[in-house]
Design an enzyme around this catalytic site. Structure first.
Site, mmCIF file in Angstrom:
data_model
loop_
_atom_site.group_PDB
_atom_site.id
_atom_site.type_symbol
_atom_site.label_atom_id
_atom_site.label_comp_id
_atom_site.label_asym_id
_atom_site.label_seq_id
_atom_site.Cartn_x
_atom_site.Cartn_y
_atom_site.Cartn_z
ATOM 1 N N GLY A 16 -7.958 0.098 1.280
ATOM 2 C CA GLY A 16 -6.847 0.565 0.761
ATOM 3 C C GLY A 16 -6.606 1.907 1.533
ATOM 4 N N TYR A 34 -6.188 0.691 -16.692
ATOM 5 C CA TYR A 34 -6.593 1.374 -15.345
ATOM 6 C C TYR A 34 -7.894 2.160 -15.861
ATOM 7 C CZ TYR A 34 -6.448 5.116 -11.543
ATOM 8 O OH TYR A 34 -6.638 5.939 -10.501
ATOM 9 N N SER A 70 -4.526 2.457 4.068
ATOM 10 C CA SER A 70 -3.119 2.527 4.998
ATOM 11 C C SER A 70 -2.276 3.557 4.198
ATOM 12 C CB SER A 70 -2.494 1.166 4.463
ATOM 13 O OG SER A 70 -2.329 0.932 3.194
ATOM 14 N N VAL A 95 -8.267 -7.231 -1.302
ATOM 15 C CA VAL A 95 -9.837 -6.816 -1.549
ATOM 16 C C VAL A 95 -10.149 -7.577 -2.967
ATOM 17 C CG1 VAL A 95 -10.406 -5.222 0.068
ATOM 18 C CG2 VAL A 95 -9.235 -4.701 -2.104
ATOM 19 N N ASN A 145 -11.931 2.218 -2.146
ATOM 20 C CA ASN A 145 -10.836 3.269 -2.390
ATOM 21 C C ASN A 145 -9.673 2.284 -3.040
ATOM 22 O OD1 ASN A 145 -8.866 5.732 -2.172
ATOM 23 N ND2 ASN A 145 -8.052 4.083 -0.688
HETATM 24 P P1 NAP Z 1 -1.770 4.806 -3.200
HETATM 25 O O1 NAP Z 1 -1.359 5.913 -2.598
HETATM 26 O O2 NAP Z 1 -0.778 3.894 -4.197
HETATM 27 O O3 NAP Z 1 -2.772 3.967 -2.164
HETATM 28 C C1 NAP Z 1 -3.086 2.636 -2.397
HETATM 29 C C2 NAP Z 1 -3.742 2.075 -1.462
HETATM 30 O O4 NAP Z 1 -4.793 1.219 -1.983
HETATM 31 C C3 NAP Z 1 -2.789 1.467 -0.430
HETATM 32 O O5 NAP Z 1 -3.514 1.766 0.899
HETATM 33 C C4 NAP Z 1 -2.909 0.086 -0.403
HETATM 34 O O6 NAP Z 1 -2.585 -0.653 0.461
HETATM 35 C C5 NAP Z 1 -4.353 -0.245 -1.205
HETATM 36 N N1 NAP Z 1 -4.385 -1.322 -2.042
HETATM 37 C C6 NAP Z 1 -3.739 -1.786 -3.365
HETATM 38 N N2 NAP Z 1 -3.879 -2.922 -3.610
HETATM 39 C C7 NAP Z 1 -4.784 -3.417 -2.699
HETATM 40 C C8 NAP Z 1 -5.337 -4.670 -2.485
HETATM 41 N N3 NAP Z 1 -5.340 -5.765 -3.169
HETATM 42 N N4 NAP Z 1 -6.189 -4.861 -1.350
HETATM 43 C C9 NAP Z 1 -6.371 -3.866 -0.273
HETATM 44 N N5 NAP Z 1 -5.874 -2.817 -0.389
HETATM 45 C C10 NAP Z 1 -4.952 -2.655 -1.744
HETATM 46 O O7 NAP Z 1 -2.698 5.490 -4.126
HETATM 47 P P2 NAP Z 1 -3.881 6.498 -3.881
HETATM 48 O O8 NAP Z 1 -3.433 7.645 -4.765
HETATM 49 O O9 NAP Z 1 -4.108 6.917 -2.459
HETATM 50 O O10 NAP Z 1 -5.190 5.940 -4.488
HETATM 51 C C11 NAP Z 1 -6.282 5.681 -3.763
HETATM 52 C C12 NAP Z 1 -7.581 5.418 -4.926
HETATM 53 O O11 NAP Z 1 -7.683 6.865 -5.564
HETATM 54 C C13 NAP Z 1 -7.165 4.562 -5.944
HETATM 55 O O12 NAP Z 1 -8.307 3.587 -6.210
HETATM 56 C C14 NAP Z 1 -6.990 5.272 -7.008
HETATM 57 O O13 NAP Z 1 -7.049 4.689 -8.369
HETATM 58 C C15 NAP Z 1 -7.746 6.483 -6.888
HETATM 59 N N6 NAP Z 1 -7.034 7.703 -7.667
HETATM 60 C C16 NAP Z 1 -5.974 8.408 -7.411
HETATM 61 C C17 NAP Z 1 -5.455 9.272 -8.089
HETATM 62 C C18 NAP Z 1 -4.178 10.040 -7.839
HETATM 63 O O14 NAP Z 1 -3.760 10.915 -8.586
HETATM 64 N N7 NAP Z 1 -3.337 9.520 -6.764
HETATM 65 C C19 NAP Z 1 -6.455 9.793 -9.163
HETATM 66 C C20 NAP Z 1 -7.581 9.306 -9.278
HETATM 67 C C21 NAP Z 1 -7.980 8.046 -8.562
HETATM 68 P P3 NAP Z 1 -1.048 -1.338 0.826
HETATM 69 O O15 NAP Z 1 -0.271 -0.476 0.590
HETATM 70 O O16 NAP Z 1 -1.369 -1.803 2.111
HETATM 71 O O17 NAP Z 1 -1.041 -2.514 -0.228
#
Ligand code: NAP
Length: 241
Positions: free
Chosen positions: A3, A149, A5, A55, A81
């Site tokens: 993840g 989640y 991107s 993944v 991630n």
């Molecule tokens: P985001 O901006 O929505 O990005 C999600 C990433 O995951 C994207 O690169 C997406 O790739 C990838 N992804 C989703 N489904 C996938 C799959 N089936 N296979 C491969 N890649 C996949 O989210 P983020 O906020 O950066 O979150 C990243 C991590 O941090 C996650 O695990 C999330 O739960 C965790 N997190 C986030 C927050 C927050 O407040 N943002 C807080 C706590 C934890 P594509 O776009 O190419 O599909």
């Protein structure tokens, strides 16, 4: 680096490349963003490849790891991630929502660790850093809004602890739990929920992806060689209940 991107993953990949790591930019649907990141890393003198893989699918994960070995011949760091959130309470959430959330957020960690662990053991060294969430350690209120989640992210913490013991002493396995971080993932959060999250946060703001990347970098680096099975909360002081 799964993840990579967008959002937090993109920031982690950028930071690891800045530190000299050769990075595999995994994406699922955001090919343009992944290629942009590859270009950006190249402009700064780094090396990376992009690889499309869902993944949550073992065949895709196998392809991702094979492509990594063909290109670089080793895997020193695995960052799990990739993640999704649907934001549906228990009465609205469907079985499909539950299954997809578990598959992308938790099963993917199992699949990637299972594929990479033998390589790291063969190298007699490796670092696995999983990205969970404060939701995985916290109780309500956020757990009420995102029950599937929350369960998946608690699972990532449990899996991290199990693997830290099982893969020791060759491989360190740790987990970072971000609080609310300004990425696309928060776009679906209501204004009311945003205000509530900030009010619960002693530092009175959301985090930046780079701030999570800094914690991941520590756990991926030699500086954390004596740390394993640990849960590092990066939440602006938002309490863990
Ligand atoms: P985001 O901006 O929505 O990005 C999600 C990433 O995951 C994207 O690169 C997406 O790739 C990838 N992804 C989703 N489904 C996938 C799959 N089936 N296979 C491969 N890649 C996949 O989210 P983020 O906020 O950066 O979150 C990243 C991590 O941090 C996650 O695990 C999330 O739960 C965790 N997190 C986030 C927050 C927050 O407040 N943002 C807080 C706590 C934890 P594509 O776009 O190419 O599909």
């Amino acid at each position: 680096m799964t993840g990579a991107s967008r959002g937090i993953g993109r920031a982690i990949a950028t930071k690891l490349a800045e530190e000299g790591a050769r990075v595999v930019i995994n994406y699922n649907s955001s090919s343009k963003e992944a290629e942009d990141l590859q270009r950006q890393i190249a402009e700064e003198g780094g090396e990376s490849i992009t690889y499309k893989a869902d993944v949550s699918n073992s065949k895709d994960v196998g392809g991702l790891v094979d492509a990594t070995m063909r290109k670089f011949g080793r895997v020193d760091i695995l960052v799990n991630n990739a993640g999704i959130v649907f934001r549906k309470k228990i009465l609205e959430a469907t079985e499909e929502d539950w299954d997809r959330t578990m598959d992308v957020n938790l099963k993917s960690v199992f699949l990637c660790c299972k594929a990479v662990a033998p390589i790291m053991i063969g190298q007699k060294r490796g670092k696995i850093v999983n990205v969970s969430s404060i939701s995985g350690v916290n109780g309500p209120p956020s757990a009420v809004e995102i029950p599937d989640y929350t369960a998946s992210k608690a699972g990532v913490i449990g899996l991290t602890r199990a693997l830290a013991v099982d893969l020791a002493p060759m491989v360190n396995v740790n987990v970072v739990c971000p609080g609310a971080v300004e990425t696309d993932m928060l776009a679906t959060m209501t204004e009311q929920a945003r205000t509530a999250r900030i009010a619960e946060t002693p530092l009175r703001r959301f985090g930046r992806p780079e701030e999570i990347a800094a914690a991941v970098l520590f756990l991926a680096s030699d500086d954390s060689d004596f740390v394993t099975g640990e849960t590092l909360v990066v939440s602006g002081g938002r309490p863990v209940m």
